[in-house]
Enzyme design. Sequence first.
Site, mmCIF file in Angstrom:
data_model
loop_
_atom_site.group_PDB
_atom_site.id
_atom_site.type_symbol
_atom_site.label_atom_id
_atom_site.label_comp_id
_atom_site.label_asym_id
_atom_site.label_seq_id
_atom_site.Cartn_x
_atom_site.Cartn_y
_atom_site.Cartn_z
ATOM 1 N N ASP A 144 78.231 30.431 14.801
ATOM 2 C CA ASP A 144 78.908 31.490 15.539
ATOM 3 C C ASP A 144 78.102 32.781 15.405
ATOM 4 O O ASP A 144 77.855 33.242 14.298
ATOM 5 C CB ASP A 144 80.320 31.690 14.974
ATOM 6 C CG ASP A 144 81.198 32.555 15.873
ATOM 7 O OD1 ASP A 144 80.656 33.461 16.538
ATOM 8 O OD2 ASP A 144 82.417 32.331 15.895
ATOM 9 N N ASP A 180 71.820 29.682 20.772
ATOM 10 C CA ASP A 180 71.697 29.858 22.216
ATOM 11 C C ASP A 180 71.919 31.322 22.606
ATOM 12 O O ASP A 180 72.134 31.617 23.783
ATOM 13 C CB ASP A 180 72.677 28.952 22.954
ATOM 14 C CG ASP A 180 74.121 29.230 22.593
ATOM 15 O OD1 ASP A 180 74.362 29.990 21.634
ATOM 16 O OD2 ASP A 180 75.017 28.666 23.251
ATOM 17 N N THR A 217 72.111 18.623 22.603
ATOM 18 C CA THR A 217 73.541 18.394 22.792
ATOM 19 C C THR A 217 73.922 18.519 24.268
ATOM 20 O O THR A 217 73.192 19.083 25.082
ATOM 21 C CB THR A 217 74.366 19.423 21.998
ATOM 22 O OG1 THR A 217 74.115 20.728 22.535
ATOM 23 C CG2 THR A 217 73.971 19.404 20.520
ATOM 24 N N GLU A 220 74.011 22.069 25.179
ATOM 25 C CA GLU A 220 72.690 22.640 25.400
ATOM 26 C C GLU A 220 72.135 22.229 26.761
ATOM 27 O O GLU A 220 71.561 23.052 27.487
ATOM 28 C CB GLU A 220 71.743 22.190 24.287
ATOM 29 C CG GLU A 220 70.346 22.760 24.387
ATOM 30 C CD GLU A 220 69.451 22.324 23.243
ATOM 31 O OE1 GLU A 220 68.248 22.596 23.314
ATOM 32 O OE2 GLU A 220 69.966 21.702 22.293
#
Length: 239
Positions: A144, A180, A217, A220
Site C-alpha cells: 500500500d 505500480d 499478476t 498488473e
Amino acid sequence: MIESQEPSAPADEERHLRTIKSFVMRAGRMTDGQQRGLDQGLPRFGLELTAGAPDFDAVFGRSAPRTFEIGFGMGHSLLEMAAAAPEQDFIGVEVHRPGVGALLNGLLTQNLTNVRVYQCDALEVLRNCIADASLDRLLLFFPDPWHKSRHHKRRIVQPEFAQLVRQKLKIGGVLHMATDWQPYAEYMQEVLQAAPGFRNQAQDGGCVPRPPERPTTKFERRGERLGHGVWDLKFQRID
C-alpha cells in the site's frame, strides 16, 4: 505486512507506545476452497509467531535458498514462484485470512511442499522468527503506497525497515520491491539509497527491468493495457 513504531521511550513506558500499522485489517467472506486451505493446510504449512525462531532446515527437511515474502495477498505470485523453483524454500506472511486460505488451498491442490506460512504481522516475524543473515531474498510486491502525505508514516518502507531487512539478509542477499505507483517507487529508492549496507542493482541507479522471476499478476496485466507502469527495485546487501 509490517508495522513501524514511534521513537523509543523509557522501558517503563514501552507498553504505552502507539504502533503505526502499514495495513488495514479487512473482513472478507471465505470461499469453500479458502476454508479448506485453513482447515487442512494450516496444520501442515502454518507457523506460529509465538513459537519463536524455528530451525528452518528442520522445518523444510533440507538446506536450500530461502525467500521471505511480505504480504502475499491471495498468494498467486507465491504459488507460481514456488512451483517454478522447487529447489528453493519460501516463507510467506499475510494478515488477511481469505488470502492465507487461498494460498494454503493452492499448496494442497498443487501438492507443493516448499512453502510455509505465517498469518500475522511480518515485522514481528522478522524480529522474532528469522535468524540474522539467513535469507537469500526478501520480496515486497505492491505494498500500500499510502498516497496522502499525512499517511506516509504508515508506509512499510522506512529507514528502520531497511536496516531490519539488512540484518536478516545474507551478504549478497537481495531486497526486491515492486510498485505500480511511481512516486512510491521514487520514495523507496530514496530510502534504500540512503540506507547503509545496500547497493542498487540497477545500472543507472534507478529501477531494474521487470525480473522474469516475478510473476505478472492479473492486476498488473490490466494496468499495462491501460498504460499504467510497474517499477521494480532490487537492492543487494553488500556488508
